[in-house]
Design an enzyme around this catalytic site. Structure first.
Site, PDB file in Angstrom:
ATOM      1  N   ARG A  73       0.815  -1.236   0.000  1.00 35.45           N
ATOM      2  CA  ARG A  73       0.000   0.000   0.000  1.00 35.45           C
ATOM      3  C   ARG A  73       0.844   1.281   0.000  1.00 35.45           C
ATOM      4  NH1 ARG A  73      -2.555  -3.452  -1.095  1.00 35.45           N
ATOM      5  NH2 ARG A  73      -4.398  -4.344  -0.159  1.00 35.45           N
ATOM      6  N   CYS A 107     -10.854  -1.573   2.866  1.00 41.68           N
ATOM      7  CA  CYS A 107     -10.284  -1.795   4.198  1.00 41.68           C
ATOM      8  C   CYS A 107      -9.970  -0.464   4.872  1.00 41.68           C
ATOM      9  CB  CYS A 107      -9.014  -2.646   4.104  1.00 41.68           C
ATOM     10  SG  CYS A 107      -9.402  -4.350   3.701  1.00 41.68           S
ATOM     11  N   GLU A 118      -5.717   2.884   6.415  1.00 39.57           N
ATOM     12  CA  GLU A 118      -5.521   2.695   4.968  1.00 39.57           C
ATOM     13  C   GLU A 118      -6.369   3.738   4.233  1.00 39.57           C
ATOM     14  OE1 GLU A 118      -5.355  -1.275   3.416  1.00 39.57           O
ATOM     15  OE2 GLU A 118      -6.222  -0.659   1.495  1.00 39.57           O
TER      16      GLU A 118
HETATM   17  C1  LIG Z   1     -15.813  -1.996  -2.136  1.00 40.83           C
HETATM   18  C2  LIG Z   1     -14.348  -1.651  -2.119  1.00 40.83           C
HETATM   19  C3  LIG Z   1     -13.417  -2.675  -2.223  1.00 40.83           C
HETATM   20  C4  LIG Z   1     -12.042  -2.372  -2.200  1.00 40.83           C
HETATM   21  N1  LIG Z   1     -11.144  -3.399  -2.293  1.00 40.83           N
HETATM   22  C5  LIG Z   1      -9.815  -3.110  -2.309  1.00 40.83           C
HETATM   23  C6  LIG Z   1      -8.840  -4.143  -2.457  1.00 40.83           C
HETATM   24  O1  LIG Z   1      -9.159  -5.329  -2.586  1.00 40.83           O
HETATM   25  N2  LIG Z   1      -7.536  -3.791  -2.454  1.00 40.83           N
HETATM   26  C7  LIG Z   1      -7.126  -2.485  -2.345  1.00 40.83           C
HETATM   27  O2  LIG Z   1      -5.908  -2.219  -2.380  1.00 40.83           O
HETATM   28  N3  LIG Z   1      -8.033  -1.488  -2.204  1.00 40.83           N
HETATM   29  C8  LIG Z   1      -9.345  -1.767  -2.195  1.00 40.83           C
HETATM   30  N4  LIG Z   1     -10.254  -0.758  -2.037  1.00 40.83           N
HETATM   31  C9  LIG Z   1      -9.781   0.632  -1.886  1.00 40.83           C
HETATM   32  C10 LIG Z   1      -9.637   1.381  -3.236  1.00 40.83           C
HETATM   33  O3  LIG Z   1     -10.314   0.686  -4.237  1.00 40.83           O
HETATM   34  C11 LIG Z   1      -8.164   1.544  -3.609  1.00 40.83           C
HETATM   35  O4  LIG Z   1      -7.407   2.178  -2.597  1.00 40.83           O
HETATM   36  C12 LIG Z   1      -7.990   2.349  -4.902  1.00 40.83           C
HETATM   37  O5  LIG Z   1      -6.641   2.312  -5.267  1.00 40.83           O
HETATM   38  C13 LIG Z   1      -8.454   3.794  -4.779  1.00 40.83           C
HETATM   39  O6  LIG Z   1      -8.342   4.396  -6.058  1.00 40.83           O
HETATM   40  P1  LIG Z   1      -9.125   5.750  -6.364  1.00 40.83           P
HETATM   41  O7  LIG Z   1      -8.868   6.137  -7.769  1.00 40.83           O
HETATM   42  O8  LIG Z   1     -10.535   5.628  -5.961  1.00 40.83           O
HETATM   43  O9  LIG Z   1      -8.349   6.764  -5.399  1.00 40.83           O
HETATM   44  P2  LIG Z   1      -9.022   7.846  -4.417  1.00 40.83           P
HETATM   45  O10 LIG Z   1      -9.774   7.136  -3.365  1.00 40.83           O
HETATM   46  O11 LIG Z   1      -9.727   8.869  -5.188  1.00 40.83           O
HETATM   47  O12 LIG Z   1      -7.692   8.470  -3.782  1.00 40.83           O
HETATM   48  C14 LIG Z   1      -6.870   7.692  -2.942  1.00 40.83           C
HETATM   49  C15 LIG Z   1      -5.507   8.380  -2.822  1.00 40.83           C
HETATM   50  O13 LIG Z   1      -4.872   8.371  -4.091  1.00 40.83           O
HETATM   51  C16 LIG Z   1      -4.541   9.707  -4.479  1.00 40.83           C
HETATM   52  N5  LIG Z   1      -4.676   9.809  -5.936  1.00 40.83           N
HETATM   53  C17 LIG Z   1      -5.751   9.485  -6.706  1.00 40.83           C
HETATM   54  N6  LIG Z   1      -5.465   9.700  -8.011  1.00 40.83           N
HETATM   55  C18 LIG Z   1      -4.194  10.180  -8.052  1.00 40.83           C
HETATM   56  C19 LIG Z   1      -3.322  10.616  -9.111  1.00 40.83           C
HETATM   57  N7  LIG Z   1      -3.686  10.588 -10.398  1.00 40.83           N
HETATM   58  N8  LIG Z   1      -2.082  11.070  -8.778  1.00 40.83           N
HETATM   59  C20 LIG Z   1      -1.687  11.093  -7.479  1.00 40.83           C
HETATM   60  N9  LIG Z   1      -2.450  10.714  -6.442  1.00 40.83           N
HETATM   61  C21 LIG Z   1      -3.701  10.256  -6.725  1.00 40.83           C
HETATM   62  C22 LIG Z   1      -5.541  10.593  -3.738  1.00 40.83           C
HETATM   63  O14 LIG Z   1      -5.043  11.920  -3.622  1.00 40.83           O
HETATM   64  C23 LIG Z   1      -5.624   9.858  -2.412  1.00 40.83           C
HETATM   65  O15 LIG Z   1      -4.499  10.178  -1.612  1.00 40.83           O
HETATM   66  C24 LIG Z   1     -11.622  -1.027  -2.071  1.00 40.83           C
HETATM   67  C25 LIG Z   1     -12.575  -0.003  -1.975  1.00 40.83           C
HETATM   68  C26 LIG Z   1     -13.926  -0.302  -2.007  1.00 40.83           C
HETATM   69  C27 LIG Z   1     -14.928   0.821  -1.937  1.00 40.83           C
END
Ligand SMILES: Cc1cc2nc3c(=O)[nH]c(=O)nc-3n(C[C@H](O)[C@H](O)[C@H](O)COP(=O)(O)OP(=O)(O)OC[C@H]3O[C@@H](n4cnc5c(N)ncnc54)[C@H](O)[C@@H]3O)c2cc1C
Length: 315
Positions: free
Chosen positions: A180, A228, A303
């Site tokens: 992570r 998580c 996380e």
């Molecule tokens: C139902 C569910 C299941 C999930 N299962 C998992 C799993 O199995 N494994 C897992 O690892 N995660 C899981 N997650 C969490 C999530 O899917 C991940 O952390 C994912 O990587 C978030 O991506 P996002 O684009 O939504 O980022 P956001 O939530 O929008 O942002 C998260 C972070 O990334 C940064 N960020 C976003 N885009 C950029 C960019 N272009 N440049 C720099 N920084 C950026 C943001 O500033 C923030 O700090 C789950 C979430 C949900 C809701």
């Protein structure tokens, strides 16, 4: 400040601006407050200039992906939130380079759609990401993954914009990806390339379905959450242990604060109902951390990324 955004800071740029934007409702939790401004650049040049101006004028600047790992405090966030959903930031291209199939994905591309597209093309490499809601940029920032693998496994290069808007491309080896986390210090991930392997699309699509079914059987995917809540901590032997198991063993499944609840299906998921507030989730997370510390001595780290105007909450 708000009118300044429009008149001086952004007035001449190719961007769409929404002042006092309800960014909480753009997250998977669908709760929490507003940002001073939500800015959607319409070109890479505009994005680069925007970052430089925010830096020069000391305006806080954050990037939102799909909002699947974000909790917005009820008091919202100051400064600018950037969303990369213009088509110029969501493209995915495939190129054959020698015996390797390379995928070039812009940071705003939808991970789930990209997983399906690679499976359709018979290209393996990000199959393990099935069922994880994310943008490509958010998945790289979080090094998202799980039992089947991580987004960094098949990454080749990552292109970022520095805080002054300069383009830099890194090889994966320079970025020190761990659980992570990574050493990416730049504020914005713009794009990435992956090395994919050709394979039969029929079993590949079956694997995508199996991974998704595996997740669905263990995680409350139909409820509002951010996945998580806490990272899996390290034990005495430096091995990651399941935060969900630790929380489960303290018997607090079902514990709730307002509309936020420790999921009965997976103890490391906090789910919310329509009445929940960002404050409910923040308070519940603190209560879980306190209980685990008291009962096991383990410090659980967030996380979920929390954004707030209050630096104490965002820490
Ligand atoms: C139902 C569910 C299941 C999930 N299962 C998992 C799993 O199995 N494994 C897992 O690892 N995660 C899981 N997650 C969490 C999530 O899917 C991940 O952390 C994912 O990587 C978030 O991506 P996002 O684009 O939504 O980022 P956001 O939530 O929008 O942002 C998260 C972070 O990334 C940064 N960020 C976003 N885009 C950029 C960019 N272009 N440049 C720099 N920084 C950026 C943001 O500033 C923030 O700090 C789950 C979430 C949900 C809701």
């Amino acid at each position: 400040m708000a009118s300044e955004f429009r008149s001086t800071l952004l007035g001449d740029l190719e961007v769409d601006i929404e002042l006092d934007a309800p960014i909480g409702s753009m997250t998977y939790f669908a709760i929490g407050g507003r940002a001073d401004a939500l800015v959607r650049p319409r070109s890479a040049d505009a994005l680069s200039i925007l970052l430089r101006r925010c830096h020069d004028d000391e305006i806080p600047c954050r990037i939102i992906g799909k909002g699947a790992n974000l909790l917005i405090d009820d008091i919202g966030v100051d400064g600018i939130v950037i969303k990369l959903d213009n088509p110029c930031f969501t493209q995915v291209r495939f190129n054959r380079e020698g015996s390797i199939d390379a995928m070039h994905a812009m940071a705003g591309a939808d991970l789930a759609k990209t997983v399906m597209e690679t499976a359709r093309h018979g290209l393996d490499g990000i199959t393990a990401m099935a069922g994880i809601p994310a943008s490509i940029g958010g998945a790289i920032r979080m090094n998202a993954g799980g039992t089947y693998g991580h987004i960094s496994d098949t990454l080749s290069t990552v292109t970022c914009l520095t805080k002054v808007g300069e383009l830099v491309t890194y090889k994966k080896e320079e970025l020190g990806f761990t659980y992570r986390s990574s050493r990416i210090a730049d504020p914005l991930i713009l794009s990435a390339t992956f090395e994919l392997q050709e394979c039969d699309p029929i079993p590949l699509r079956k694997t995508v379905k199996e991974i998704f079914a595996w997740k669905k059987s263990r995680q409350p995917l139909a409820d509002a959450s951010a996945g998580c809540a806490f990272k899996n901590p390290l034990d005495k032997n430096n091995t990651r242990v399941s935060a969900g198991k630790i929380i489960d063993e303290t018997g607090i499944k079902g514990l709730n604060v307002g509309g936020a609840t420790v999921s009965a299906q997976h103890a490391n998921f906090i789910t919310t109902n329509a009445k929940a507030t960002g404050g409910d989730v923040i308070t519940l997370m603190k209560q879980i951390q306190q209980r685990i510390l008291e009962q096991t001595g383990i410090v659980l780290q967030n996380e979920v990324v929390i954004w707030s105007r209050d630096p104490e909450v965002q820490r």
